[in-house]
Design a protein around this motif. Structure first.
Motif, PDB file in Angstrom:
ATOM      1  N   THR A   8      30.948  20.801 -56.137  1.00 29.88           N
ATOM      2  CA  THR A   8      31.744  20.921 -54.919  1.00 29.88           C
ATOM      3  C   THR A   8      31.722  22.378 -54.448  1.00 29.88           C
ATOM      4  O   THR A   8      31.181  23.251 -55.125  1.00 29.88           O
ATOM      5  CB  THR A   8      33.191  20.474 -55.145  1.00 29.88           C
ATOM      6  OG1 THR A   8      33.822  21.376 -56.075  1.00 29.88           O
ATOM      7  CG2 THR A   8      33.260  19.068 -55.706  1.00 29.88           C
ATOM      8  N   TYR A  65      31.653   7.175 -57.762  1.00 28.24           N
ATOM      9  CA  TYR A  65      32.935   7.510 -58.399  1.00 28.24           C
ATOM     10  C   TYR A  65      33.832   6.275 -58.279  1.00 28.24           C
ATOM     11  O   TYR A  65      34.326   5.967 -57.192  1.00 28.24           O
ATOM     12  CB  TYR A  65      33.586   8.705 -57.701  1.00 28.24           C
ATOM     13  CG  TYR A  65      33.027  10.044 -58.106  1.00 28.24           C
ATOM     14  CD1 TYR A  65      33.616  10.784 -59.133  1.00 28.24           C
ATOM     15  CD2 TYR A  65      31.923  10.578 -57.462  1.00 28.24           C
ATOM     16  CE1 TYR A  65      33.107  12.029 -59.492  1.00 28.24           C
ATOM     17  CE2 TYR A  65      31.409  11.818 -57.814  1.00 28.24           C
ATOM     18  CZ  TYR A  65      32.006  12.541 -58.832  1.00 28.24           C
ATOM     19  OH  TYR A  65      31.504  13.764 -59.191  1.00 28.24           O
ATOM     20  N   PHE A 110      30.664  10.947 -51.679  1.00 27.93           N
ATOM     21  CA  PHE A 110      30.801  11.351 -53.082  1.00 27.93           C
ATOM     22  C   PHE A 110      29.773  10.633 -53.954  1.00 27.93           C
ATOM     23  O   PHE A 110      29.717   9.404 -53.953  1.00 27.93           O
ATOM     24  CB  PHE A 110      32.210  11.042 -53.589  1.00 27.93           C
ATOM     25  CG  PHE A 110      33.305  11.650 -52.751  1.00 27.93           C
ATOM     26  CD1 PHE A 110      33.849  12.880 -53.090  1.00 27.93           C
ATOM     27  CD2 PHE A 110      33.769  11.000 -51.612  1.00 27.93           C
ATOM     28  CE1 PHE A 110      34.843  13.444 -52.305  1.00 27.93           C
ATOM     29  CE2 PHE A 110      34.764  11.563 -50.826  1.00 27.93           C
ATOM     30  CZ  PHE A 110      35.307  12.790 -51.174  1.00 27.93           C
ATOM     31  N   ARG A 121      28.007  16.942 -55.255  1.00 30.38           N
ATOM     32  CA  ARG A 121      28.730  15.720 -55.639  1.00 30.38           C
ATOM     33  C   ARG A 121      29.732  15.310 -54.567  1.00 30.38           C
ATOM     34  O   ARG A 121      30.000  14.132 -54.384  1.00 30.38           O
ATOM     35  CB  ARG A 121      29.423  15.932 -56.987  1.00 30.38           C
ATOM     36  CG  ARG A 121      28.418  15.989 -58.126  1.00 30.38           C
ATOM     37  CD  ARG A 121      29.050  16.188 -59.480  1.00 30.38           C
ATOM     38  NE  ARG A 121      28.026  16.135 -60.518  1.00 30.38           N
ATOM     39  CZ  ARG A 121      28.238  16.359 -61.800  1.00 30.38           C
ATOM     40  NH1 ARG A 121      29.469  16.668 -62.212  1.00 30.38           N
ATOM     41  NH2 ARG A 121      27.255  16.287 -62.668  1.00 30.38           N
ATOM     42  N   GLN A 122      30.313  16.271 -53.893  1.00 32.19           N
ATOM     43  CA  GLN A 122      31.013  15.987 -52.636  1.00 32.19           C
ATOM     44  C   GLN A 122      30.203  16.649 -51.548  1.00 32.19           C
ATOM     45  O   GLN A 122      29.980  17.858 -51.572  1.00 32.19           O
ATOM     46  CB  GLN A 122      32.444  16.522 -52.611  1.00 32.19           C
ATOM     47  CG  GLN A 122      33.108  16.266 -51.248  1.00 32.19           C
ATOM     48  CD  GLN A 122      34.531  16.772 -51.153  1.00 32.19           C
ATOM     49  OE1 GLN A 122      35.287  16.711 -52.100  1.00 32.19           O
ATOM     50  NE2 GLN A 122      34.888  17.277 -49.978  1.00 32.19           N
TER      51      GLN A 122
END
Length: 434
Positions: A8, A65, A110, A121-122
């Motif tokens: 992130t 996620y 995500f 990842r984000q």
């Protein structure tokens, strides 16, 4: 000290202006194509993304996620934008309003994957969907819009790649051919491809590891397995791209990473700036996605761009020119009475559209002048007891280095006039106005 989660990032004030500039551009260009913005939740029921056990894409297999909420419901942070848009399209019965629904979105997604340059990842995606038509001409229009976004951003050294995955009959025949071929090299396939050969052999073509092997040079090509109808449809897409004037390359190995695509798929690549992660954006046609999510049997086409990748390549080519940052007016009140009056003045000026600043830390007069310079203030206003008694304010013009006193009642008009361009008109201009 707390630190960012892996994969992130923080968008700091000096960077956020670049994001805003890009987002404003995207809003403008989407309005030219009559797309409406939509905002969906960042998490959905897991079934929106995990629709069936045969989906072999990395996105749903190992990158989502997933969590169980307090109501014991399975939820997933959205890994991509299309599925949530289609869920909303169905739930809100948008198909009853128009024959063709055009929607676009900008927002975070995500995926639990290995972070690298241009991949997080984000991450933030800009994407759009045209839902309700199976016309090949619409595919060409969407590709042209994707291409026009890149060219209007002036990103050089890009390439448009297109392919057709055909209809169901085409894909079924091609799957059989791929399975038969790759089973002859089963011992040389990577662990991921050993799973893909059973679930979705088309994904074998997308494996960067196995594609380096010499046996890939003789792999069957999907163009040889397209049905007559699918082949004609793809030729119509290409003919329309030719008519628009878009140069493209047919890439028989292009399958994209999500399993709901059919017929046209495409990507726009950059030759530099992103290294191995060189895809700026891409997407494709889908024929079953709406019905898979319990909606009517409608087809559509969607595209997604990674916002971070766009900004990364634009920074590389120095394509983002931010306007000069400045403050219209820096107010320096001297004394408690002046501070009370300052609150009133600042509110009036800000509501009138002027960027204003003042001091709340009781710094010295000299420190305030230095701060005004640091903020690139165009005018400084000094408000002391003498000025208050005479209903005046001392104004310093930082550009001309001149100073004068004006009535407090005239302050807004004085500043507004200073920042309003003055135009001279000749006689023909005046007649035109009349």
């Amino acid at each position: 000290m707390y630190k960012l989660p892996k994969g992130t990032y923080d968008v700091l004030p000096e960077e956020i202006k670049k994001w805003q500039r890009l987002e404003n551009f995207l809003h403008r260009i989407m309005s030219l194509y009559n797309y409406d913005e939509i905002r969906t939740p960042i998490f959905e029921e897991s079934a929106v993304f995990h629709r069936n056990a045969d989906d072999s894409s990395d996105v749903v297999n190992k990158e989502t996620y997933d969590f169980i909420d307090r109501g014991k419901r399975s939820m997933t942070l959205r890994p991509e934008g299309t599925a949530g848009v289609i869920r909303s399209f169905i739930e809100n019965k948008m198909y009853a309003q128009n024959n063709l629904t055009r929607l676009y979105y900008i927002g975070p997604q995500f995926r639990y994957e290995n972070p690298q340059k241009g991949r997080f990842r984000q991450f933030s995606q800009f994407g759009f969907e045209a839902i309700g038509s199976q016309a090949p001409e619409l595919d060409a229009e969407v590709i042209s819009l994707t291409y026009n976004i890149i060219t209007r951003l002036q990103i050089p050294n890009t390439k448009v790649k297109v392919n057709s995955l055909g209809d169901k009959t085409s894909r079924d025949n091609y799957r059989e051919a791929l399975v038969s071929y790759f089973k002859g090299f089963i011992s040389r396939l990577c662990s991921d491809c050993l799973k893909r050969i059973e679930k979705n052999p088309l994904r074998l073509l997308d494996c960067k590891s196995c594609r380096k092997e010499d046996f890939f040079k003789d792999v069957p090509l999907i163009n040889d397995y397209l049905s007559t109808e699918a082949k004609q449809r793809f030729q119509t897409v290409l003919a329309n791209l030719d008519a628009i004037g878009i140069k493209y390359e047919v890439d028989n190995f292009l399958v994209r990473g999500l399993d709901y695509y059919a017929h046209t798929v495409f990507e726009i690549e950059t030759e530099e700036a992103l290294g191995s992660q060189n895809v700026l954006g891409g997407g494709g046609h889908y024929d079953r996605l709406v019905s898979d999510l319990k909606g009517p049997a409608l087809e559509g086409i969607g595209v997604a761009f990674g916002m971070e990748r766009l900004l990364l390549v634009m920074d590389h080519y120095k394509l983002i020119n931010l306007p000069e940052q400045f403050v219209h007016f820096y107010l320096l009140p001297l004394g408690e009475d002046a501070k009370k009056k300052a609150s009133e003045l600042l509110n009036t000026l800000r509501m009138g559209g002027l960027i204003c600043e003042t001091d709340y830390n009781n710094r010295s007069f000299k420190a305030n002048l230095n701060n005004a310079d640091k903020l690139n203030s165009r005018f400084i206003g000094i408000l002391g007891s003498d000025e208050l008694n005479n209903n005046e304010i001392t104004i310093k013009n930082q550009k001309t280095k001149t100073q004068e006193k004006i009535s407090l009642n005239a302050l807004y008009d004085y500043l507004k006039t200073a920042f309003t361009p003055q135009h001279s008109c000749n006689s023909s201009c005046r007649k035109e106005k009349e």
